[in-house]
Write a protein that holds these residues in place. Structure first.
Motif, PDB file in Angstrom:
ATOM      1  N   ILE A  67     -54.753  71.544 -31.047  1.00  0.00           N
ATOM      2  CA  ILE A  67     -54.376  71.455 -29.420  1.00  0.00           C
ATOM      3  C   ILE A  67     -54.887  70.153 -29.204  1.00  0.00           C
ATOM      4  O   ILE A  67     -55.524  69.427 -29.697  1.00  0.00           O
ATOM      5  CB  ILE A  67     -54.768  72.556 -28.641  1.00  0.00           C
ATOM      6  CG1 ILE A  67     -56.235  72.718 -28.723  1.00  0.00           C
ATOM      7  CG2 ILE A  67     -54.011  73.880 -29.186  1.00  0.00           C
ATOM      8  CD1 ILE A  67     -56.541  73.623 -27.509  1.00  0.00           C
ATOM      9  N   ASP A  68     -54.506  69.803 -27.897  1.00  0.00           N
ATOM     10  CA  ASP A  68     -55.128  68.605 -27.271  1.00  0.00           C
ATOM     11  C   ASP A  68     -54.710  67.092 -27.883  1.00  0.00           C
ATOM     12  O   ASP A  68     -55.660  66.649 -28.564  1.00  0.00           O
ATOM     13  CB  ASP A  68     -56.640  68.756 -26.890  1.00  0.00           C
ATOM     14  CG  ASP A  68     -56.885  69.393 -25.891  1.00  0.00           C
ATOM     15  OD1 ASP A  68     -56.014  70.487 -25.345  1.00  0.00           O
ATOM     16  OD2 ASP A  68     -58.028  69.380 -25.145  1.00  0.00           O
ATOM     17  N   LEU A  69     -53.439  66.896 -27.912  1.00  0.00           N
ATOM     18  CA  LEU A  69     -53.063  65.841 -28.522  1.00  0.00           C
ATOM     19  C   LEU A  69     -52.810  64.486 -27.682  1.00  0.00           C
ATOM     20  O   LEU A  69     -52.125  63.690 -27.740  1.00  0.00           O
ATOM     21  CB  LEU A  69     -51.768  66.016 -29.368  1.00  0.00           C
ATOM     22  CG  LEU A  69     -51.715  66.584 -30.472  1.00  0.00           C
ATOM     23  CD1 LEU A  69     -52.130  67.852 -30.742  1.00  0.00           C
ATOM     24  CD2 LEU A  69     -50.355  66.479 -31.231  1.00  0.00           C
ATOM     25  N   ALA A  70     -53.465  64.581 -26.572  1.00  0.00           N
ATOM     26  CA  ALA A  70     -53.323  63.409 -25.482  1.00  0.00           C
ATOM     27  C   ALA A  70     -53.544  62.262 -26.127  1.00  0.00           C
ATOM     28  O   ALA A  70     -53.128  61.021 -25.771  1.00  0.00           O
ATOM     29  CB  ALA A  70     -54.062  63.637 -24.169  1.00  0.00           C
ATOM     30  N   LEU A  71     -54.855  61.988 -27.018  1.00  0.00           N
ATOM     31  CA  LEU A  71     -55.101  61.122 -27.683  1.00  0.00           C
ATOM     32  C   LEU A  71     -54.334  60.442 -29.174  1.00  0.00           C
ATOM     33  O   LEU A  71     -54.704  59.391 -29.771  1.00  0.00           O
ATOM     34  CB  LEU A  71     -56.582  60.811 -27.628  1.00  0.00           C
ATOM     35  CG  LEU A  71     -57.502  61.097 -26.466  1.00  0.00           C
ATOM     36  CD1 LEU A  71     -58.808  61.035 -26.729  1.00  0.00           C
ATOM     37  CD2 LEU A  71     -57.099  60.192 -25.350  1.00  0.00           C
ATOM     38  N   ALA A  72     -53.492  61.356 -29.269  1.00  0.00           N
ATOM     39  CA  ALA A  72     -52.888  60.922 -30.679  1.00  0.00           C
ATOM     40  C   ALA A  72     -52.197  59.704 -30.808  1.00  0.00           C
ATOM     41  O   ALA A  72     -51.560  59.449 -29.718  1.00  0.00           O
ATOM     42  CB  ALA A  72     -51.894  62.209 -31.167  1.00  0.00           C
ATOM     43  N   ALA A 103     -49.152  64.055 -19.303  1.00  0.00           N
ATOM     44  CA  ALA A 103     -47.683  63.519 -19.606  1.00  0.00           C
ATOM     45  C   ALA A 103     -47.820  62.968 -20.922  1.00  0.00           C
ATOM     46  O   ALA A 103     -46.640  63.097 -21.696  1.00  0.00           O
ATOM     47  CB  ALA A 103     -47.225  62.521 -18.712  1.00  0.00           C
ATOM     48  N   ARG A 104     -48.638  62.094 -21.278  1.00  0.00           N
ATOM     49  CA  ARG A 104     -48.530  61.626 -22.826  1.00  0.00           C
ATOM     50  C   ARG A 104     -48.802  62.531 -23.687  1.00  0.00           C
ATOM     51  O   ARG A 104     -47.938  62.658 -24.846  1.00  0.00           O
ATOM     52  CB  ARG A 104     -50.019  60.643 -22.819  1.00  0.00           C
ATOM     53  CG  ARG A 104     -49.897  59.797 -24.089  1.00  0.00           C
ATOM     54  CD  ARG A 104     -51.180  58.864 -24.219  1.00  0.00           C
ATOM     55  NE  ARG A 104     -50.893  57.954 -25.330  1.00  0.00           N
ATOM     56  CZ  ARG A 104     -51.024  58.109 -26.932  1.00  0.00           C
ATOM     57  NH1 ARG A 104     -51.528  59.229 -26.804  1.00  0.00           N
ATOM     58  NH2 ARG A 104     -50.887  57.260 -27.563  1.00  0.00           N
ATOM     59  N   GLU A 105     -49.539  63.827 -23.676  1.00  0.00           N
ATOM     60  CA  GLU A 105     -49.633  64.916 -24.656  1.00  0.00           C
ATOM     61  C   GLU A 105     -48.044  65.334 -24.587  1.00  0.00           C
ATOM     62  O   GLU A 105     -47.594  65.651 -25.717  1.00  0.00           O
ATOM     63  CB  GLU A 105     -50.684  65.692 -24.131  1.00  0.00           C
ATOM     64  CG  GLU A 105     -50.631  66.661 -25.126  1.00  0.00           C
ATOM     65  CD  GLU A 105     -51.706  67.955 -24.868  1.00  0.00           C
ATOM     66  OE1 GLU A 105     -52.101  68.676 -25.831  1.00  0.00           O
ATOM     67  OE2 GLU A 105     -51.918  68.192 -23.592  1.00  0.00           O
ATOM     68  N   GLY A 106     -47.614  65.589 -23.492  1.00  0.00           N
ATOM     69  CA  GLY A 106     -46.426  66.413 -23.226  1.00  0.00           C
ATOM     70  C   GLY A 106     -45.466  65.687 -23.886  1.00  0.00           C
ATOM     71  O   GLY A 106     -44.481  66.109 -24.842  1.00  0.00           O
ATOM     72  N   ALA A 108     -44.250  55.561 -30.736  1.00  0.00           N
ATOM     73  CA  ALA A 108     -44.310  55.343 -29.523  1.00  0.00           C
ATOM     74  C   ALA A 108     -44.285  55.963 -28.420  1.00  0.00           C
ATOM     75  O   ALA A 108     -43.717  57.328 -28.426  1.00  0.00           O
ATOM     76  CB  ALA A 108     -42.807  54.217 -29.607  1.00  0.00           C
ATOM     77  N   VAL A 109     -45.065  55.553 -27.293  1.00  0.00           N
ATOM     78  CA  VAL A 109     -44.981  56.428 -26.270  1.00  0.00           C
ATOM     79  C   VAL A 109     -44.704  55.446 -25.092  1.00  0.00           C
ATOM     80  O   VAL A 109     -44.986  54.300 -25.041  1.00  0.00           O
ATOM     81  CB  VAL A 109     -46.357  56.937 -25.699  1.00  0.00           C
ATOM     82  CG1 VAL A 109     -46.620  57.642 -24.885  1.00  0.00           C
ATOM     83  CG2 VAL A 109     -46.922  57.906 -26.986  1.00  0.00           C
ATOM     84  N   SER A 110     -43.756  56.026 -24.248  1.00  0.00           N
ATOM     85  CA  SER A 110     -43.406  55.126 -23.019  1.00  0.00           C
ATOM     86  C   SER A 110     -44.382  54.461 -22.355  1.00  0.00           C
ATOM     87  O   SER A 110     -45.425  55.155 -22.032  1.00  0.00           O
ATOM     88  CB  SER A 110     -42.538  56.165 -22.201  1.00  0.00           C
ATOM     89  OG  SER A 110     -43.349  56.944 -21.603  1.00  0.00           O
ATOM     90  N   GLU A 111     -44.263  53.197 -21.939  1.00  0.00           N
ATOM     91  CA  GLU A 111     -45.167  52.284 -21.340  1.00  0.00           C
ATOM     92  C   GLU A 111     -45.914  53.193 -20.157  1.00  0.00           C
ATOM     93  O   GLU A 111     -46.995  52.972 -19.936  1.00  0.00           O
ATOM     94  CB  GLU A 111     -44.594  51.190 -20.946  1.00  0.00           C
ATOM     95  CG  GLU A 111     -45.663  50.198 -20.439  1.00  0.00           C
ATOM     96  CD  GLU A 111     -45.051  48.552 -20.400  1.00  0.00           C
ATOM     97  OE1 GLU A 111     -45.762  47.745 -19.633  1.00  0.00           O
ATOM     98  OE2 GLU A 111     -43.948  48.357 -20.803  1.00  0.00           O
ATOM     99  N   GLY A 112     -45.078  53.764 -19.165  1.00  0.00           N
ATOM    100  CA  GLY A 112     -45.618  54.432 -18.052  1.00  0.00           C
ATOM    101  C   GLY A 112     -46.530  55.472 -18.302  1.00  0.00           C
ATOM    102  O   GLY A 112     -47.339  55.903 -17.531  1.00  0.00           O
TER     103      GLY A 112
END
Length: 274
Positions: free
Chosen positions: A154-159, A63-66, A163-167
């Motif tokens: 690809i694979d941007l989950a750690l980028a 979800a973070r990557e999305g 801001a990324v939503s807290e959840g």
């Protein structure tokens, strides 16, 4: 994970599906449906064993990557929750990764040199991300897909870069140590966390080019060494005496500079490969 959850089946209505990666905390599927071909990622927590501690962040990573891909303006991105964690659906990118493209260069007795155009296409894909104010945080050969028209990063989950939503968010605790910059390794050893940066991405790209073209890691440590030992070797600057042939030689050495300020920017890397 041997089957896709109902939420994915409802979203894609696949006519074909194939699990292409199954590792602790995540699976990746190649899925085809009436609307095209997609990559589906499922995340779930890693349970503790005698060999490793429990990890919750893997459940949040898809979800973070999305969310990041959506912010970057990528098309056909959707993500959400399922009973064990989160998922995302994103376009499928055809092509081999960097390590496989340069496989012949690593063959014993091979006189084939790594193609500078491939290196430039990887640098250009990273430059596009940096231009939008983001650092990738997990640069490695498997994350450059060399397509017929362009290279996809690809694979941007750690980028990191917005801001990324807290959840959906979680702390950055480094990446695969083969491609981890000394300042990242030092911070992880000292505090357990670090902050991705464009400079660290440059180091990661240099290390990715080096191992893909030569078969050698940038830093020397035992293959079975614990991660803390690997990171300490990176911090201690135990560089191998191995370099790339041709124009890539000096460039990759500069990218692997110990001091972040001594590394070229991604735009300078692209310009050097023109």
């Amino acid at each position: 994970m041997s089957e896709l959850p109902i939420v994915i089946l409802d979203a894609v209505a696949p006519t074909k599906q194939r699990c292409i990666l199954n590792r602790r905390g995540s699976t990746v599927w190649e899925v085809e449906g009436d609307r095209g071909k997609f990559a589906v990622k499922l995340g779930y927590p890693i349970e503790a064993t005698s060999e490793w501690a429990a990890q919750e962040w893997t459940a949040l990573a898809p979800a973070r990557e999305g969310a990041i891909l959506y912010r970057l303006g990528a098309s056909y991105i959707t993500y959400g929750d399922w009973e064990r964690g989160t998922w995302n659906i994103q376009p499928w990118h055809e092509g081999p990764d960097l390590y496989h493209v340069w496989a012949t260069c690593r063959s014993e007795g091979s006189e084939i040199e790594p193609h500078e155009g491939v290196a430039r296409s990887c640098a250009e894909s990273l430059a596009a991300l940096h231009a939008q104010g983001w650092a990738h945080g997990d640069v490695q050969p498997a994350h450059f897909i060399i397509g017929p028209e362009k290279t996809h990063l690809i694979d941007l989950a750690l980028a990191h870069g917005g801001a990324v939503s807290e959840g959906r968010d979680f702390p950055y605790r480094g990446c695969l140590v083969h491609y981890e910059a000394p300042e990242i390794s030092a911070s992880v050893l000292a505090t357990g966390e670090a902050e991705p940066s464009p400079e660290a991405d440059i180091y990661g790209l240099g290390a990715a080019l080096l191992i893909s073209g030569t078969g050698w890691r940038a830093v020397e440590y035992p293959d079975d060494a614990p991660r803390a030992v690997q990171r300490q070797a990176v911090v201690d600057g135990k560089r191998r005496e191995v370099s790339m042939p041709g124009k890539l030689g000096h460039l990759v050495d500069d990218m692997l500079s110990y001091n972040p300020a001594d590394r070229p920017t991604i735009d300078e890397v692209v310009a050097a490969l023109l």
